[in-house]
Motif scaffolding. Structure first.
Motif, PDB file in Angstrom:
ATOM      1  N   PRO A   1       5.848  -9.289  -1.920  1.00  0.00           N
ATOM      2  CA  PRO A   1       6.245  -7.986  -2.337  1.00  0.00           C
ATOM      3  C   PRO A   1       7.764  -7.278  -1.999  1.00  0.00           C
ATOM      4  CG  PRO A   1       4.085  -8.136  -1.463  1.00  0.00           C
ATOM      5  CD  PRO A   1       4.727  -9.279  -1.369  1.00  0.00           C
ATOM      6  N   ASP A   2       8.179  -7.824  -0.954  1.00  0.00           N
ATOM      7  CA  ASP A   2       9.476  -7.531  -0.410  1.00  0.00           C
ATOM      8  C   ASP A   2      10.725  -8.106  -1.221  1.00  0.00           C
ATOM      9  OD1 ASP A   2       9.405 -10.027   0.567  1.00  0.00           O
ATOM     10  OD2 ASP A   2       9.445  -9.462   2.549  1.00  0.00           O
ATOM     11  N   GLY A   3      10.575  -8.975  -2.175  1.00  0.00           N
ATOM     12  CA  GLY A   3      11.221  -9.462  -3.063  1.00  0.00           C
ATOM     13  C   GLY A   3      11.726 -10.942  -2.636  1.00  0.00           C
ATOM     14  N   LEU A   4      11.372 -11.443  -1.328  1.00  0.00           N
ATOM     15  CA  LEU A   4      11.690 -12.784  -1.140  1.00  0.00           C
ATOM     16  C   LEU A   4      10.756 -13.701  -1.636  1.00  0.00           C
ATOM     17  CD1 LEU A   4      12.159 -11.924   2.868  1.00  0.00           C
ATOM     18  CD2 LEU A   4      14.049 -11.982   1.102  1.00  0.00           C
ATOM     19  N   LEU A   5      11.555 -14.785  -1.665  1.00  0.00           N
ATOM     20  CA  LEU A   5      10.746 -16.112  -2.404  1.00  0.00           C
ATOM     21  C   LEU A   5      10.163 -16.797  -1.395  1.00  0.00           C
ATOM     22  CD1 LEU A   5      10.550 -17.695  -5.015  1.00  0.00           C
ATOM     23  CD2 LEU A   5      12.587 -19.104  -4.267  1.00  0.00           C
ATOM     24  N   ARG A   6       8.815 -17.170  -1.619  1.00  0.00           N
ATOM     25  CA  ARG A   6       8.136 -17.982  -0.773  1.00  0.00           C
ATOM     26  C   ARG A   6       7.559 -19.090  -1.222  1.00  0.00           C
ATOM     27  NH1 ARG A   6       4.222 -13.160   1.697  1.00  0.00           N
ATOM     28  NH2 ARG A   6       2.795 -13.104  -0.186  1.00  0.00           N
ATOM     29  N   ALA A   7       7.011 -20.171  -0.634  1.00  0.00           N
ATOM     30  CA  ALA A   7       6.213 -21.357  -1.251  1.00  0.00           C
ATOM     31  C   ALA A   7       4.633 -20.812  -1.738  1.00  0.00           C
ATOM     32  CB  ALA A   7       6.099 -22.242  -0.349  1.00  0.00           C
TER      33      ALA A   7
ATOM     34  N   ASP B   1     -10.895   4.652   0.613  1.00  0.00           N
ATOM     35  CA  ASP B   1     -11.057   3.495   1.537  1.00  0.00           C
ATOM     36  C   ASP B   1     -10.656   2.052   0.907  1.00  0.00           C
ATOM     37  OD1 ASP B   1     -12.784   3.080  -0.493  1.00  0.00           O
ATOM     38  OD2 ASP B   1     -14.837   2.606   0.541  1.00  0.00           O
ATOM     39  N   VAL B   2      -9.637   2.195   0.022  1.00  0.00           N
ATOM     40  CA  VAL B   2      -9.007   1.205  -0.276  1.00  0.00           C
ATOM     41  C   VAL B   2      -7.678   1.002   0.321  1.00  0.00           C
ATOM     42  CG1 VAL B   2      -7.590   0.465  -2.415  1.00  0.00           C
ATOM     43  CG2 VAL B   2      -9.757   1.472  -2.639  1.00  0.00           C
ATOM     44  N   GLY B   3      -7.500  -0.124   0.810  1.00  0.00           N
ATOM     45  CA  GLY B   3      -6.221  -0.413   1.654  1.00  0.00           C
ATOM     46  C   GLY B   3      -5.060  -0.762   0.488  1.00  0.00           C
ATOM     47  N   ILE B   4      -4.015  -0.368   0.921  1.00  0.00           N
ATOM     48  CA  ILE B   4      -2.727  -0.516   0.033  1.00  0.00           C
ATOM     49  C   ILE B   4      -1.774  -0.959   1.206  1.00  0.00           C
ATOM     50  CG2 ILE B   4      -0.903   0.688  -1.337  1.00  0.00           C
ATOM     51  CD1 ILE B   4      -3.014   2.918  -1.585  1.00  0.00           C
ATOM     52  N   PRO B   5      -1.104  -2.215   0.460  1.00  0.00           N
ATOM     53  CA  PRO B   5      -0.001  -2.878   1.526  1.00  0.00           C
ATOM     54  C   PRO B   5       0.921  -1.927   1.861  1.00  0.00           C
ATOM     55  CG  PRO B   5      -0.743  -4.389  -0.327  1.00  0.00           C
ATOM     56  CD  PRO B   5      -1.298  -2.962  -0.533  1.00  0.00           C
ATOM     57  N   ARG B   6       1.756  -2.067   2.752  1.00  0.00           N
ATOM     58  CA  ARG B   6       3.031  -1.285   3.231  1.00  0.00           C
ATOM     59  C   ARG B   6       3.986  -1.547   2.009  1.00  0.00           C
ATOM     60  NH1 ARG B   6       2.730   1.109   8.103  1.00  0.00           N
ATOM     61  NH2 ARG B   6       1.337   0.019   9.692  1.00  0.00           N
ATOM     62  N   VAL B   7       4.163  -2.688   1.791  1.00  0.00           N
ATOM     63  CA  VAL B   7       5.096  -2.702   0.372  1.00  0.00           C
ATOM     64  C   VAL B   7       4.434  -3.387  -0.811  1.00  0.00           C
ATOM     65  CG1 VAL B   7       7.268  -4.075  -0.270  1.00  0.00           C
ATOM     66  CG2 VAL B   7       6.943  -3.355   2.084  1.00  0.00           C
ATOM     67  N   VAL B   8       4.470  -2.881  -1.865  1.00  0.00           N
ATOM     68  CA  VAL B   8       3.868  -3.283  -3.159  1.00  0.00           C
ATOM     69  C   VAL B   8       5.006  -3.979  -4.005  1.00  0.00           C
ATOM     70  CG1 VAL B   8       2.660  -2.428  -4.990  1.00  0.00           C
ATOM     71  CG2 VAL B   8       2.400  -1.525  -3.114  1.00  0.00           C
ATOM     72  N   GLY B   9       4.635  -5.126  -4.681  1.00  0.00           N
ATOM     73  CA  GLY B   9       5.544  -5.857  -5.586  1.00  0.00           C
ATOM     74  C   GLY B   9       5.967  -4.959  -6.659  1.00  0.00           C
ATOM     75  N   GLN B  10       7.408  -5.334  -6.922  1.00  0.00           N
ATOM     76  CA  GLN B  10       8.086  -4.646  -8.015  1.00  0.00           C
ATOM     77  C   GLN B  10       8.240  -5.477  -9.447  1.00  0.00           C
ATOM     78  OE1 GLN B  10      12.271  -3.821  -6.667  1.00  0.00           O
ATOM     79  NE2 GLN B  10      11.881  -5.252  -5.105  1.00  0.00           N
ATOM     80  N   GLN B  11       7.649  -6.491  -9.636  1.00  0.00           N
ATOM     81  CA  GLN B  11       8.247  -7.361 -10.566  1.00  0.00           C
ATOM     82  C   GLN B  11       7.443  -6.721 -11.720  1.00  0.00           C
ATOM     83  OE1 GLN B  11      10.758  -9.783 -10.639  1.00  0.00           O
ATOM     84  NE2 GLN B  11      10.770  -9.018  -8.639  1.00  0.00           N
ATOM     85  N   SER B  12       6.291  -6.444 -11.711  1.00  0.00           N
ATOM     86  CA  SER B  12       5.451  -6.031 -12.980  1.00  0.00           C
ATOM     87  C   SER B  12       4.398  -5.094 -12.078  1.00  0.00           C
ATOM     88  CB  SER B  12       4.712  -7.145 -13.539  1.00  0.00           C
ATOM     89  OG  SER B  12       3.788  -8.017 -12.677  1.00  0.00           O
ATOM     90  N   ALA B  13       3.386  -4.707 -13.136  1.00  0.00           N
ATOM     91  CA  ALA B  13       2.337  -3.719 -12.744  1.00  0.00           C
ATOM     92  C   ALA B  13       1.291  -4.281 -11.982  1.00  0.00           C
ATOM     93  CB  ALA B  13       1.701  -3.197 -14.007  1.00  0.00           C
ATOM     94  N   LEU B  14       0.623  -3.260 -10.990  1.00  0.00           N
ATOM     95  CA  LEU B  14      -0.625  -3.750 -10.273  1.00  0.00           C
ATOM     96  C   LEU B  14      -0.147  -4.740  -9.292  1.00  0.00           C
ATOM     97  CD1 LEU B  14      -3.365  -3.493 -12.968  1.00  0.00           C
ATOM     98  CD2 LEU B  14      -3.201  -2.031 -10.929  1.00  0.00           C
ATOM     99  N   ASP B  15       0.718  -4.699  -8.314  1.00  0.00           N
ATOM    100  CA  ASP B  15       1.435  -5.268  -7.456  1.00  0.00           C
ATOM    101  C   ASP B  15       1.691  -6.735  -7.975  1.00  0.00           C
ATOM    102  OD1 ASP B  15       2.374  -6.012  -4.828  1.00  0.00           O
ATOM    103  OD2 ASP B  15       0.624  -5.677  -3.887  1.00  0.00           O
ATOM    104  N   ASP B  16       2.451  -6.903  -9.143  1.00  0.00           N
ATOM    105  CA  ASP B  16       2.934  -8.062  -9.737  1.00  0.00           C
ATOM    106  C   ASP B  16       1.867  -8.753 -10.182  1.00  0.00           C
ATOM    107  OD1 ASP B  16       5.340  -7.461  -8.862  1.00  0.00           O
ATOM    108  OD2 ASP B  16       5.722  -8.775  -7.259  1.00  0.00           O
ATOM    109  N   GLY B  17       0.599  -8.033 -10.495  1.00  0.00           N
ATOM    110  CA  GLY B  17      -0.485  -8.726 -10.975  1.00  0.00           C
ATOM    111  C   GLY B  17      -1.431  -9.492  -9.834  1.00  0.00           C
ATOM    112  N   ARG B  18      -1.112  -9.160  -8.465  1.00  0.00           N
ATOM    113  CA  ARG B  18      -1.464  -9.961  -7.412  1.00  0.00           C
ATOM    114  C   ARG B  18      -2.482  -8.919  -6.699  1.00  0.00           C
ATOM    115  NH1 ARG B  18      -0.087 -15.376  -6.120  1.00  0.00           N
ATOM    116  NH2 ARG B  18       1.335 -15.824  -7.602  1.00  0.00           N
ATOM    117  N   ILE B  19      -2.926  -7.724  -7.100  1.00  0.00           N
ATOM    118  CA  ILE B  19      -3.690  -6.758  -6.465  1.00  0.00           C
ATOM    119  C   ILE B  19      -4.755  -7.510  -5.762  1.00  0.00           C
ATOM    120  CG2 ILE B  19      -4.765  -6.045  -8.817  1.00  0.00           C
ATOM    121  CD1 ILE B  19      -4.627  -3.264  -7.537  1.00  0.00           C
ATOM    122  N   ALA B  20      -5.422  -8.228  -6.582  1.00  0.00           N
ATOM    123  CA  ALA B  20      -6.611  -8.914  -5.883  1.00  0.00           C
ATOM    124  C   ALA B  20      -6.490  -9.548  -4.764  1.00  0.00           C
ATOM    125  CB  ALA B  20      -7.215  -9.879  -7.153  1.00  0.00           C
TER     126      ALA B  20
END
Length: 281
Positions: free
Chosen positions: A64-70, A256-275
């Motif tokens: 979500p912060d834009g950094l690449l990871r494995a 009562d839905v927990g939202i991450p401090r940073v949400v992905g910016q590549q596409s909608a719904l946290d880059d499709g990783r909301i689940a």
């Protein structure tokens, strides 16, 4: 301040700052358990995006912060001016059908797919857990590109199956689905991401074309998140969280839905990783 289109903002990574600015609280840390139920519009293929993001993994992931990871890759390196890349695969990954991830699955999933719009990849298995990718021209951004949903990995390369039959290595296993209508998945026990992602026990996504009905479903407790709802009834009831604001909501959730401090910016719904990134408090 220039007005920002709500649909564009819905796909942005500015959620944390905007939620804070509008008085919406962010949960401090994830917790496991519960279900996440989403109501989505039909347009933009959001159901498919969320479902495939839950079931399938890629070699890499953009955090979500834009950094690449494995992700499925454990390490990688480039040779010959970024035209030849070698990827070492994780050896603790099982697909949902119980088969282990092997290089042949990566070859079958990626062989012949294009990058940068034109360049086709030639993918070779070096051994059970290493692959080599050849490009016709240099591309130092290949690891970033391979994090996109078009480069997901499935056993035998079966990445284009209907959602109900889709098998992957993601945190959630498809239980039932009807393309364009609904999707349900359950958390995979003993997943390699345990403790890092995949917080809820189950995911349910339903397509509701009408914005007013999506709002009613959230208001009456049938879903936990509604995308692009009609706001009037929600504002009357109160007790919901709104993104980016109550005046121009692209997303409304139960409190009562927990939202991450940073949400992905590549596409909608946290880059499709909301689940795998959001949770229930």
């Amino acid at each position: 301040m220039t007005r920002i289109d709500r649909r564009a903002l819905f796909t942005s990574g500015a959620a944390a700052a905007l939620l804070a600015a509008t008085g919406t609280s962010l949960a401090a840390s994830p917790r496991a358990g519960g279900a996440l139920r989403l109501a989505l519009p039909r347009e933009s293929g959001l159901l498919d995006l969320v479902a495939r993001g839950a079931v399938l993994d890629c070699l890499t992931e953009i955090a979500p912060d834009g950094l690449l990871r494995a992700e499925l890759a454990a390490a990688w390196e480039s040779h010959m001016d970024a035209r030849v890349w070698r990827f070492d695969l994780r050896q603790d990954v099982l697909f949902h059908d119980g088969t282990p991830l092997q290089a042949a699955d990566v070859v079958a999933s990626l062989q012949g797919r294009s990058v940068a719009g034109a360049d086709q990849m030639s993918v070779t298995a070096l051994d059970l857990h290493r692959v080599e990718i050849h490009l016709s021209q240099s591309n130092p951004h290949l690891p970033y590109l391979l994090a996109g949903p078009d480069y997901a990995i499935a056993p035998g390369g079966a990445v284009d199956l209907p959602l109900a039959h889709l098998v992957g290595s993601g945190c959630y296993q498809a239980e039932r689905a009807q393309d364009g209508r609904h999707f349900r998945a359950t958390k995979v026990a003993g997943h390699y991401k345990d403790g890092q992602a995949g917080w809820v026990d189950s995911l349910e996504v339903i397509v509701i074309p009408d914005a007013a009905v999506r709002a009613e479903a959230l208001r009456d407790g049938f879903v936990d998140v509604a995308a692009l709802p009609q706001p009037a009834e929600l504002l009357k009831r109160g007790g919901f969280l709104y993104h980016p604001s109550a005046e121009d909501m692209a997303l409304a959730t139960r409190s009562d839905v927990g939202i991450p401090r940073v949400v992905g910016q590549q596409s909608a719904l946290d880059d499709g990783r909301i689940a795998e990134r959001w949770w229930r408090t």
